[in-house]
Design an enzyme around this catalytic site. Sequence first.
Site, PDB file in Angstrom:
ATOM      1  N   HIS A  63       0.777   1.853   8.069  1.00 27.01           N
ATOM      2  CA  HIS A  63       1.600   1.177   7.380  1.00 27.01           C
ATOM      3  C   HIS A  63       3.139   1.247   7.372  1.00 27.01           C
ATOM      4  CE1 HIS A  63      -2.119   3.073   4.793  1.00 27.01           C
ATOM      5  NE2 HIS A  63      -2.144   1.401   5.385  1.00 27.01           N
ATOM      6  N   CYS A  77       3.606   8.363   0.140  1.00 26.19           N
ATOM      7  CA  CYS A  77       2.121   8.284   0.487  1.00 26.19           C
ATOM      8  C   CYS A  77       1.414   8.464  -0.384  1.00 26.19           C
ATOM      9  CB  CYS A  77       1.456   9.167   2.147  1.00 26.19           C
ATOM     10  SG  CYS A  77       1.488   8.286   3.433  1.00 26.19           S
ATOM     11  N   GLU A 113      -3.532  -3.174   0.950  1.00 25.25           N
ATOM     12  CA  GLU A 113      -3.453  -1.608   1.646  1.00 25.25           C
ATOM     13  C   GLU A 113      -2.780  -0.588   0.666  1.00 25.25           C
ATOM     14  OE1 GLU A 113      -5.532   0.950   4.624  1.00 25.25           O
ATOM     15  OE2 GLU A 113      -6.391  -1.058   4.148  1.00 25.25           O
TER      16      GLU A 113
END
Length: 445
Positions: free
Chosen positions: A250, A368, A174
């Site tokens: 995450h 992000c 990721e």
Amino acid sequence: MKHFEANFDGLVGPTHNYAGLSYGNVASANSAALTSNPKAAAKQGLLKAKTLADLGLAQGILAPQSRPDINTLRMLGFGGTNAEVLKQAAAQAPQLLQACCSASSMWTANAATVSPSADTHDGKVHFTAANLIEKFHRSIEHPTTSAILRATFNDKRYFCHHDALPAHPTFGDEGAANHTRLCQEYGHAGLELFVYGREAKPSDRPQPKKFPARQTLEASKAVARLHQLDDDNTLFIQQNPDLIDQGVFHNDVIAVGNKNVLFYHQQAFIDNAEVIAKIQQKFDGDFYPIEVPTANVSVQDAINSYLFNTQLVNLPSGEMIIIAPTNCQENQAVSQYLDQLVQLNNPISKVHFVDVKQSMQNGGGPACLRLRVALNDTELAAVNQATILNDTLFAHLNNWIDKHYRDRLDIDDLVDESLLIESQTALDELTQLLKLGSVYSFQRN
């Protein structure tokens, strides 16, 4: 030679919508089927990037993906004209159409993992595009992501690009959302922290029971090998699986680091005390772990406000500040904690708030939206300069958004061929503005 950390923010794409595609991301699920505002989302993200540039930080821009992804829909058996492909997908498999219209590439913390030249054996900056295989709508991103990264960091003397890891559950990757680098100075060899959710091989280590763990240990170790990192400057840490089950999909939802500071929640890792001890053993110099107690900020308050999906940045003066979403101001527990934090004896001196509510509603905060790239001045000069944000580019991009973006978008609008035409027209113009070349498949077909 000067060294610093640059931020490259992803532009929000013209099809920014709320389809609730990301199982395990609470904000994404809660916003499913709401009406979005692509124009506001793009402007909020761009203004956040400009805020950092105005603070004196090196700031770049990364282009979004082309959506709807007609090529993928054709690979899945829908045929005919583009309009017919969209109508077939909407009628037969609307979830696939929604996935192929996702604007999730805006969250460039997931675009790749980056290791700076100070850490790598060959003295180059290394990029590995993330395969993002856990979610279909993200797994289709990496070919275009790789093309955009190669067009942005395009000087082979300084930058080394790796393809995404094999698309298999063993190597679920990721990107930088599960990677943090600690260092005394950006130009010094640092300690790269790879945070994983599970081991792919059979293990007696605890794993989440409700939501998927997206990052594997095997993927993290493969990236470290590709980037030519030493054992001395890497550490592999397991995320607390109980937090994954609460919506911490995450690591950057529950921890963030910069230079010699690690800012993290009391429940972030399986054993915080052990993690901090290992960091202190490997880290060269003074280290400031800042643990936020559950009694001050609950896990749910951290998720709802994205307290840890903030940016820890060093200004040219050396001052370290937090770039936080305005949601942190609106959460009483988080706001009170931040007021206390800047009064404590630690390197963080103030908090700067930014409005990124369109992104927050879809499950991504300030951290992000950016990919961190530690560079020296020679490497920064070798970056595609058309992607570096300044007053001129900011004005051009604002005008570009005004020209091409809608101010409301519903899920039903995704079947409209005119949206596809609008998006491709906008992105074709953007590649000329950013001097990227033909990074999109529709430009090459």
